[in-house]
Design an enzyme around this catalytic site. Structure first.
Site, PDB file in Angstrom:
ATOM      1  N   SER A   1       0.855  -1.196   0.000  1.00 11.39           N
ATOM      2  CA  SER A   1       0.000   0.000   0.000  1.00 11.39           C
ATOM      3  C   SER A   1       0.883   1.235   0.000  1.00 11.39           C
ATOM      4  O   SER A   1       2.024   1.197   0.472  1.00 11.39           O
ATOM      5  CB  SER A   1      -0.898   0.006   1.235  1.00 11.39           C
ATOM      6  OG  SER A   1      -1.529   1.258   1.409  1.00 11.39           O
TER       7      SER A   1
ATOM      8  N   TYR B   1      -2.516  -0.841  10.210  1.00 10.21           N
ATOM      9  CA  TYR B   1      -2.578  -1.204   8.793  1.00 10.21           C
ATOM     10  C   TYR B   1      -1.322  -0.743   8.059  1.00 10.21           C
ATOM     11  O   TYR B   1      -0.679  -1.512   7.344  1.00 10.21           O
ATOM     12  CB  TYR B   1      -3.817  -0.584   8.154  1.00 10.21           C
ATOM     13  CG  TYR B   1      -3.930  -0.837   6.669  1.00 10.21           C
ATOM     14  CD1 TYR B   1      -4.481  -2.020   6.188  1.00 10.21           C
ATOM     15  CD2 TYR B   1      -3.482   0.106   5.740  1.00 10.21           C
ATOM     16  CE1 TYR B   1      -4.581  -2.265   4.826  1.00 10.21           C
ATOM     17  CE2 TYR B   1      -3.570  -0.125   4.377  1.00 10.21           C
ATOM     18  CZ  TYR B   1      -4.128  -1.313   3.929  1.00 10.21           C
ATOM     19  OH  TYR B   1      -4.209  -1.553   2.567  1.00 10.21           O
TER      20      TYR B   1
END
Length: 249
Positions: free
Chosen positions: A141, A155
């Site tokens: 990401s 995350y």
């Protein structure tokens, strides 16, 4: 080189489903797995409607069941004869600010996004080492570049760990027929963020998945997609002060 037989985890929805659709259009054989078997069955029908000339194999898989990861990957390899590419895509974004009573949600994200990703990499690489060929793709990401606050804290940390592990693995198999690529998507609309209203530079699932597939096919070490604006913003994010990062998350 055309990677004909492709395994995608977390393929029942979101980016995994979107990538499977794009690969069906390209005529690739697919091994798709996720927890929701009914969705996989629906997706298999959709993929074969798109391209009836491909082979599509489906199996249920909870990536947090690490023994099952190895069993399913080996079964897919037996189905297809070989695995040319494995895309480690399954993940989650559950969590909250650390210290606010949501340890188990943060722990679940940490386990799924990193420990279970490790299990998938281990299972894929065992097969690739045996074949002496293959392409491992980890879906990280843009949040891996810097730390994030609130629900994104854990995350972002897991994605940074995944990117680091992938780089170490890339070094480990350097100068062999095995390639390792890491894709860092920016904001792409999917089930994981469908409830988030204000997201900068977000693109729809189809646009995002097309950009991801284009990057994967190049087999570069690291890619940031869609190219605009993330290929440029990654450099800015690395030097941005914490106050700027606070305003972004």
């Amino acid at each position: 080189m055309t990677r004909k037989n492709i395994l995608i985890t977390g393929a029942s929805s979101g980016l995994g489903k979107g990538m499977a659709i794009e690969y069906a259009k390209m005529g690739r054989n697919l091994a798709i797995c996720a927890r929701r078997m009914e969705r996989l069955e629906e997706l298999k029908t959709e993929l074969l409607t798109i391209n009836p000339d491909i082979q599509v194999y489906i199996r249920p898989l909870d990536v947090d069941n690490h023994d099952q990861v190895f069993e399913v990957f080996k079964a897919f390899k037996q189905d297809m004869g070989s695995l040319d590419r494995v895309i480690v895509n399954a993940g989650m974004g559950k969590g909250a600010s650390i210290g606010t009573g949501y340890f188990y949600a943060n722990k679940q994200t940490a386990v799924t996004n990193f420990v279970s990703a490790l299990a998938q990499c281990e299972a894929a690489m065992e097969i690739f080492r045996e074949q002496n060929a293959g392409h491992l793709v980890t879906i990280s990401s843009i949040s891996a570049i810097r730390g994030a606050r609130r629900a994104m804290n854990v995350y972002a940390a897991t994605k940074a760990a995944l990117s680091s592990m992938s780089e170490g693995l890339r070094i480990d198999v350097m100068d062999t027929p095995i390639n390792v690529s890491t894709v860092h998507p920016g904001f792409i609309r999917s089930e994981i963020n469908e409830k988030v209203k204000k997201v900068p530079f977000i693109v729809d699932t189809e646009t995002g998945c097309k950009a991801m597939i284009k990057a994967i096919e190049k087999e570069g070490a690291n890619s940031f997609v869609p190219g605009w604006p993330w290929a440029l913003l990654r450099y800015i994010l690395r030097i941005a002060p914490l106050s700027a990062l606070k305003n972004m998350s």
